[in-house]
Write a protein that holds these residues in place. Structure first.
Motif, PDB file in Angstrom:
ATOM      1  N   MET B  40      -8.394 -25.020 -28.563  1.00  0.00           N
ATOM      2  CA  MET B  40      -8.293 -24.034 -29.626  1.00  0.00           C
ATOM      3  C   MET B  40      -9.250 -22.882 -29.384  1.00  0.00           C
ATOM      4  O   MET B  40      -8.886 -21.717 -29.465  1.00  0.00           O
ATOM      5  CB  MET B  40      -8.595 -24.688 -30.973  1.00  0.00           C
ATOM      6  CG  MET B  40      -7.352 -25.133 -31.722  1.00  0.00           C
ATOM      7  SD  MET B  40      -7.744 -26.430 -32.881  1.00  0.00           S
ATOM      8  CE  MET B  40      -8.888 -25.620 -33.951  1.00  0.00           C
ATOM      9  N   SER B  41     -10.496 -23.246 -29.045  1.00  0.00           N
ATOM     10  CA  SER B  41     -11.468 -22.166 -28.849  1.00  0.00           C
ATOM     11  C   SER B  41     -11.120 -21.354 -27.611  1.00  0.00           C
ATOM     12  O   SER B  41     -11.379 -20.152 -27.554  1.00  0.00           O
ATOM     13  CB  SER B  41     -12.882 -22.714 -28.770  1.00  0.00           C
ATOM     14  OG  SER B  41     -12.895 -23.895 -28.044  1.00  0.00           O
ATOM     15  N   PHE B  42     -10.480 -21.997 -26.639  1.00  0.00           N
ATOM     16  CA  PHE B  42     -10.068 -21.258 -25.444  1.00  0.00           C
ATOM     17  C   PHE B  42      -9.085 -20.154 -25.814  1.00  0.00           C
ATOM     18  O   PHE B  42      -9.192 -19.010 -25.372  1.00  0.00           O
ATOM     19  CB  PHE B  42      -9.427 -22.224 -24.436  1.00  0.00           C
ATOM     20  CG  PHE B  42      -8.868 -21.543 -23.233  1.00  0.00           C
ATOM     21  CD1 PHE B  42      -9.708 -21.098 -22.221  1.00  0.00           C
ATOM     22  CD2 PHE B  42      -7.505 -21.345 -23.098  1.00  0.00           C
ATOM     23  CE1 PHE B  42      -9.198 -20.457 -21.112  1.00  0.00           C
ATOM     24  CE2 PHE B  42      -6.990 -20.713 -21.990  1.00  0.00           C
ATOM     25  CZ  PHE B  42      -7.829 -20.268 -21.001  1.00  0.00           C
ATOM     26  N   ALA B  46      -9.774 -16.302 -25.334  1.00  0.00           N
ATOM     27  CA  ALA B  46      -8.858 -15.570 -24.451  1.00  0.00           C
ATOM     28  C   ALA B  46      -8.357 -14.312 -25.162  1.00  0.00           C
ATOM     29  O   ALA B  46      -8.228 -13.246 -24.545  1.00  0.00           O
ATOM     30  CB  ALA B  46      -7.696 -16.474 -24.067  1.00  0.00           C
ATOM     31  N   GLN B  47      -8.105 -14.448 -26.461  1.00  0.00           N
ATOM     32  CA  GLN B  47      -7.644 -13.314 -27.242  1.00  0.00           C
ATOM     33  C   GLN B  47      -8.686 -12.191 -27.190  1.00  0.00           C
ATOM     34  O   GLN B  47      -8.363 -11.037 -26.975  1.00  0.00           O
ATOM     35  CB  GLN B  47      -7.488 -13.793 -28.675  1.00  0.00           C
ATOM     36  CG  GLN B  47      -6.422 -13.092 -29.463  1.00  0.00           C
ATOM     37  CD  GLN B  47      -6.305 -13.774 -30.816  1.00  0.00           C
ATOM     38  OE1 GLN B  47      -6.402 -14.995 -30.911  1.00  0.00           O
ATOM     39  NE2 GLN B  47      -6.127 -13.004 -31.839  1.00  0.00           N
ATOM     40  N   GLN B 307       1.609 -23.258 -21.932  1.00  0.00           N
ATOM     41  CA  GLN B 307       1.939 -22.102 -22.766  1.00  0.00           C
ATOM     42  C   GLN B 307       1.464 -20.799 -22.144  1.00  0.00           C
ATOM     43  O   GLN B 307       1.897 -19.731 -22.527  1.00  0.00           O
ATOM     44  CB  GLN B 307       1.237 -22.262 -24.111  1.00  0.00           C
ATOM     45  CG  GLN B 307       1.515 -23.567 -24.772  1.00  0.00           C
ATOM     46  CD  GLN B 307       2.202 -23.391 -26.089  1.00  0.00           C
ATOM     47  OE1 GLN B 307       1.863 -22.502 -26.841  1.00  0.00           O
ATOM     48  NE2 GLN B 307       3.206 -24.193 -26.337  1.00  0.00           N
ATOM     49  N   LEU B 308       0.503 -20.904 -21.223  1.00  0.00           N
ATOM     50  CA  LEU B 308      -0.053 -19.673 -20.685  1.00  0.00           C
ATOM     51  C   LEU B 308       0.913 -19.053 -19.695  1.00  0.00           C
ATOM     52  O   LEU B 308       1.422 -19.722 -18.810  1.00  0.00           O
ATOM     53  CB  LEU B 308      -1.383 -19.978 -19.971  1.00  0.00           C
ATOM     54  CG  LEU B 308      -2.533 -20.346 -20.898  1.00  0.00           C
ATOM     55  CD1 LEU B 308      -3.807 -20.518 -20.098  1.00  0.00           C
ATOM     56  CD2 LEU B 308      -2.735 -19.291 -21.962  1.00  0.00           C
ATOM     57  N   PRO B 309       1.169 -17.740 -19.833  1.00  0.00           N
ATOM     58  CA  PRO B 309       2.104 -17.098 -18.927  1.00  0.00           C
ATOM     59  C   PRO B 309       1.588 -17.067 -17.497  1.00  0.00           C
ATOM     60  O   PRO B 309       2.359 -17.033 -16.546  1.00  0.00           O
ATOM     61  CB  PRO B 309       2.222 -15.676 -19.494  1.00  0.00           C
ATOM     62  CG  PRO B 309       0.996 -15.477 -20.321  1.00  0.00           C
ATOM     63  CD  PRO B 309       0.611 -16.813 -20.828  1.00  0.00           C
ATOM     64  N   LEU B 310       0.247 -17.112 -17.349  1.00  0.00           N
ATOM     65  CA  LEU B 310      -0.327 -16.983 -16.010  1.00  0.00           C
ATOM     66  C   LEU B 310      -0.021 -18.200 -15.149  1.00  0.00           C
ATOM     67  O   LEU B 310       0.045 -18.118 -13.935  1.00  0.00           O
ATOM     68  CB  LEU B 310      -1.845 -16.829 -16.109  1.00  0.00           C
ATOM     69  CG  LEU B 310      -2.319 -15.520 -16.726  1.00  0.00           C
ATOM     70  CD1 LEU B 310      -3.813 -15.568 -16.946  1.00  0.00           C
ATOM     71  CD2 LEU B 310      -1.937 -14.364 -15.821  1.00  0.00           C
ATOM     72  N   MET B 311       0.069 -19.362 -15.775  1.00  0.00           N
ATOM     73  CA  MET B 311       0.213 -20.584 -14.997  1.00  0.00           C
ATOM     74  C   MET B 311       1.450 -21.361 -15.418  1.00  0.00           C
ATOM     75  O   MET B 311       1.333 -22.419 -16.029  1.00  0.00           O
ATOM     76  CB  MET B 311      -1.031 -21.451 -15.163  1.00  0.00           C
ATOM     77  CG  MET B 311      -2.288 -20.776 -14.716  1.00  0.00           C
ATOM     78  SD  MET B 311      -3.708 -21.805 -15.059  1.00  0.00           S
ATOM     79  CE  MET B 311      -4.690 -20.696 -16.012  1.00  0.00           C
TER      80      MET B 311
END
Lengths: 262, 740
Positions: B40-42, B46-47, B307-311
């Protein structure tokens, strides 16, 4: 049963060098007998009993229990003894029943004899109501009972009690002394250390007066009285200690705990 | 040792720990909560990171109808970004420069000032003549090569203008700003380039005569495996250590504090049974903590990272990976548990125990991080490093390189088992040591302590003193290796032997022991033992030679270092000097230190073989090159064995002299080997310098002979220390009496 010969224990101390906690202690204790070690704090009682229970090793001298040497056969010695001292606490997170059962199993008792023995012990020591109480929730008296049950669960021929009554109220202490004398009547060989004159006088068959790592006098209460021409144990005790301090350290300034190595 | 007692203790300790809320929180609750919270904190962080705006100072931004737009209002032009949204994150401050004829201000000074004041992350400087120079170049370009123009435009006309960017690359924010601004300017330059091509009627491909396409051959799942293989072993080790540490403290220091340790010690349970019971408990908690953490991390990780678009390639870790992790967890947990147990047994209280966590982490952390550094791959050398070897092996398994990993499995297992054994020995020793069990706090004073060491010395050194001597020798050697810059090998070797090795050991012997003769084993050995030691050195030489060849093959010597070494020995032709400095002196100095003072101290533990292994590890470590250390370690064990069996230092010294002399002078035989008829050919091959010297039958035959000599030594009735006799008696007590 217990033969102690010239038992010596010294520690290295930064300031004082080699410090003798025991300076050559010898005595014999027989079955059906309570052998009392009477002495002030720091006399070396705990050290002797820790050596007998094989938790400490002597620097010199020998001690045998039921024929087994405490130095070279510690594990066999531990099978012969039940050891209870102010330093042998009960487990906080174990119930009375679990604790006694655990040690019974460590002594190698099989399931059925162990259960019978425990039922018997719990009834005899009136511990049935604390069966399922955790050690952390027990009163000092309850803990003491558990410790006794733990020490005698395997029915050892030799029992060692080190300041067993310290911190107990009179009722609990009296009950404990009663248990100890019952054990003697059952033929156990018991070593009992205390600094309370009354206990020694009432309970012990033989008394050794210890001070600064030495046994100053030894015998039955009657013998001691006769030999030193003193009918009161307390007076006898103080006169022996003063005599020792006077002859050994004239200035009386040294630490009462120990004497310097030569 | 009775396993029924071990099991009894184990079951009790586990139940005890499970009734403790703190332990349950550490092993069960924390992992279940930790990773979702971290995840969650990540997202939150990231935001922040994405929306972080960058302030850019643009000095003298160019405006010209001939150039594509660079700046629109206070932003870089939108079309210079792949993601138009990104344009908003670069906040521009535009500052015009004074008229181009004015005195040219120093852009660097201004940039420095602005950056120092923290007003901007990066400064971009366009020189005042940027537009004019560009226009000159542009028109020269248009006329270049055409009939109406100069066929040869002048150098000056074709010179392109220069933009200067001023970041502060020591700051992360400025580094990122530089990257983004440089990217924008790159795209702008490309646009201008394309426009130039169009203006000169050249096809757009002129500037990009070929395309580059990258095609990843990684099979599906390999990325996932590679990514997980970096994270999972690390998490596994950290939690295996943490999960071992806290129960260990509670089971040892905690029991001391609560007074139940003496109860247990006076029960018939043997010390070794107590150690094993506690060790297995700690191991189980260590493994449970690591497993739960892994499971929680894997579940949370595959949700979040997916969920991350990068990976996009990230998903749940492959199932087989989990299996390998669980298998590797066993030895790792065993090692950590034994280490924690020994430390915790030493601690007087739980509070003191907590202090030992940091040193433990400091020692194990580099070993866990080393395998993650780029370029560190599974190799024979790396697999010999404790912990690191396990992690590398694990990584290879996770990446699916089973065949490559296979040969290293026995080595990693052997190294880990050896470390475990030493750690368990240490822990058992702590439980046998009454000064550790009944340690009381006393006032500590350096002066008093030194006085105590000198006043209350015993016949032979204590274990601690021997350990200190070994560490001291290694430390002095380490610092000497920097300060001792002597070109001459003979002088360097002599100084090292005398100053670094012999002096500390001799000084400590004189100052800290009552009987130097007993400490240094200065006793006349039986004549037969002396002869046998010399024979043994000769018999072992072919084997040592083969081992050296293998070691050099596995760990090739750095070429520059090899040259250097050759240079050092080159000047030495005098055989007698070589013999004295490289054979006789080491034999005396090293024997006095390692088989004298250090071995005598280690023997006070009461375990002959542990003393031999420990002293030979120190002996090995005292050698400069790793390649030497390995062999020295083995030979050190042989010599220590000789010293103990004969009760004298002399056979070891002779063994050492003969061994070193053989190593030195066997090279002198080369001229004889050139003669094909020489009898030496029966023994040796005339092979190359580095290669194996002896024929295989000679190696095997001599090794058998060495074995026979060693077994002769083994049968000698050696003089035990008091501690060794006691341990033997204790170990044999139950053999003489079986409880009914």
């Amino acid at each position: 049963m217990i033969h102690v010969r010239q038992l010596t224990k010294h520690y290295a101390d930064l300031k004082r060098g080699k410090v003798f906690a025991l300076g050559g202690v010898s005595f014999d204790a027989m079955p059906g007998q309570i052998y009392g070690l009477l002495g002030p704090n720091g006399a070396g009682k705990t050290t002797v009993l820790r050596i007998l229970s094989t938790v400490l090793r002597p620097s010199q001298g020998t001690a045998t229990i039921n024929g087994f040497d405490v130095v070279t056969q510690p594990s066999l010695v531990r099978h012969q003894i039940g050891f209870m001292s102010a330093n042998t606490a009960v487990y906080d997170r174990m119930t009375a029943w679990e604790m006694v059962e655990y040690f019974g199993r460590l002594y190698g008792l099989a399931d059925e004899p162990l259960r019978e023995r425990m039922e018997n012990l719990f009834t005899r020591l009136q511990m049935n109501e604390i069966r399922d109480v955790l050690g952390a929730k027990m009163s000092t008296g309850m803990k003491q009972k558990v410790s006794i049950a733990r020490a005698i669960v395997h029915d050892p021929p030799v029992l060692i009690f080190d300041e067993a009554t310290s911190g107990l109220d009179v009722l609990v202490a009296r009950a404990l002394l009663k248990t100890v004398s019952e054990l003697r009547d059952n033929g156990k060989c018991i070593v009992f250390s205390t600094h309370i004159m009354r206990e020694a006088e009432k309970l012990c068959d033989r008394i050794a007066i210890m001070h600064r790592g030495h046994i100053l006098a030894e015998g039955t209460f009657g013998e001691l009285c006769q030999r030193h021409d003193e009918s009161d144990l307390e007076e006898l005790f103080f006169s022996l200690i003063h005599e020792h301090d006077r002859t050994h350290e004239p200035d009386g300034s040294a630490n009462p705990m120990a004497s310097r190595a030569s | 040792m009775k396993w029924s007692n071990v099991k009894l203790i184990l079951v009790r300790e586990i139940r005890d720990q499970l009734r403790d809320r703190r332990t349950l929180f550490m092993i069960a609750v924390l992992p279940l909560v930790l990773y979702p919270l971290l995840g969650m904190s990540f997202f939150q962080v990231a935001q922040f990171m994405r929306e972080h705006a960058i302030r850019v100072l643009v000095l003298g931004a160019p405006h010209s109808p001939d150039l594509p737009p660079l700046v629109q209002e206070d932003r870089f032009s939108n079309n210079l970004f792949a993601d138009p949204f990104a344009a908003q994150l670069l906040h521009l401050t535009l500052r015009d420069l004074p008229a181009d004829e004015g005195p040219r201000q120093d852009p660097l000074a201004e940039a420095r000032r602005e950056m120092r004041e923290g007003n901007f992350e990066v400064v971009v400087y366009f020189p005042p003549n940027f537009v004019s120079q560009f226009e000159r170049f542009h028109s020269a370009l248009l006329h270049h090569g055409t009939p109406e123009g100069d066929s040869q435009a002048s150098e000056a006309e074709l010179q392109v203008p220069r933009i200067e960017i001023f970041p502060n690359l020591s700051k992360e924010a400025s580094k990122a700003a530089h990257r983004r601004v440089a990217g924008v300017l790159d795209r702008w330059r490309d646009e201008i380039g394309q426009q130039n091509l169009k203006d000169t009627q050249l096809p757009p491909a002129t500037a990009k005569p070929f395309e580059i396409t990258t095609l990843d051959v990684a099979e599906e799942g390999q990325h996932k495996a590679a990514a997980w293989s970096k994270i999972l072993p690390f998490v596994l080790l950290i939690w295996a250590l943490t999960g071992a540490f806290y129960p260990a403290i509670d089971l040892c220091a905690g029991e001391k504090e609560r007074g139940t340790l003496e109860t247990l010690l006076s029960s018939p349970a043997e010390r070794i049974e107590i150690v094993w019971g506690k060790l297995l408990t700690i191991m189980i908690f260590s493994m449970a903590t690591a497993t739960l953490n892994l499971a929680s991390l894997a579940v949370t990780g595959s949700f979040i990272l997916g969920q991350l678009p990068l990976m996009p390639e990230f998903g749940p870790p492959p199932g087989l990976a989990i299996l390998w992790l669980l298998i590797a967890l066993v030895p790792v947990s065993a090692l950590f548990s034994a280490l924690c147990l020994a430390l915790a047994a030493f601690a007087r209280s739980t509070k003191e125990g907590q202090y030992y966590l940091m040193p433990l982490v400091l020692v194990t952390m580099p070993l866990t991080i080393l395998p993650m550094s780029p370029g560190v791959e599974l190799s024979l050398g790396n697999s010999l490093i404790p912990v690191t070897g396990v992690v590398l092996l694990l990584r290879a398994m996770l990446e699916g390189n089973y065949l490559a990993a296979l040969p290293f499995i026995p080595i990693v297992v052997a190294v880990t088992l050896c470390c475990c054994w030493l750690a368990i020995r240490w822990a058992t020793n702590q439980f046998n040591n009454e000064s550790v069990l009944f340690r009381e706090s006393e006032r500590w004073d350096v002066g008093l302590w030194v006085k105590h060491l000198l006043r209350d010395r015993e016949a032979t050194p204590s274990f601690g003193e021997a350990m200190f001597c070994g560490v001291l020798i290694l430390l002095i050697k380490f610092f000497m290796s920097f300060s001792l810059d002597v070109g001459n090998l003979a002088v360097a070797a002599a100084v090292t032997q005398l100053v670094v090795i012999a002096t500390p050991a001799l000084l400590m012997t004189i100052m800290l022991t009552r009987s130097p003769a007993q400490t240094l084993l200065l006793r006349k050995p039986p004549l037969a033992a002396v002869a046998a030691a010399v024979l043994l050195a000769v018999a072992l030489h072919p084997t040592v030679n083969v081992l050296q060849v293998i070691v050099n093959h596995v760990y090739p010597l750095d070429e520059r270092l090899a040259e250097q070494l050759k240079g050092m020995t080159a000047g030495l032709d005098n055989m007698w000097v070589l013999f004295l400095v490289l054979a006789v002196m080491p034999a005396i100095c090293e024997e006095v230190a390692f088989r004298g003072f250090i071995l005598s101290g280690f023997r006070r533990m009461g375990h002959k073989w542990t003393a031999i292994v420990l002293s030979s590890i120190f002996f090995g470590a005292s050698h400069a090159l790793f390649q030497q250390s390995l062999i020295a370690c083995l030979l050190g064990a042989v010599i220590a064995f000789l010293a103990i069996q004969t009760g004298s230092l002399l056979p070891g010294v002779l063994f050492h002299v003969v061994h070193n002399s053989l190593a030195l002078f066997v090279g002198q035989l080369k001229p004889y080997l050139e003669d094909d008829q020489h009898w030496l050919h029966w023994l040796m091959r005339g092979a190359s310098e580095e290669g194996q010297l002896y024929h295989w039958p000679v190696v095997i035959g001599s090794l058998l002979a060495a074995g026979a000599i060693l077994s002769w030594f083994h049968r000698l009735p050696y003089a035990r220390t008091a501690e060794e006799s006691l341990q033997e008696a204790i170990e044999h007590q139950s053999a003489r009496w079986m409880p009914s």
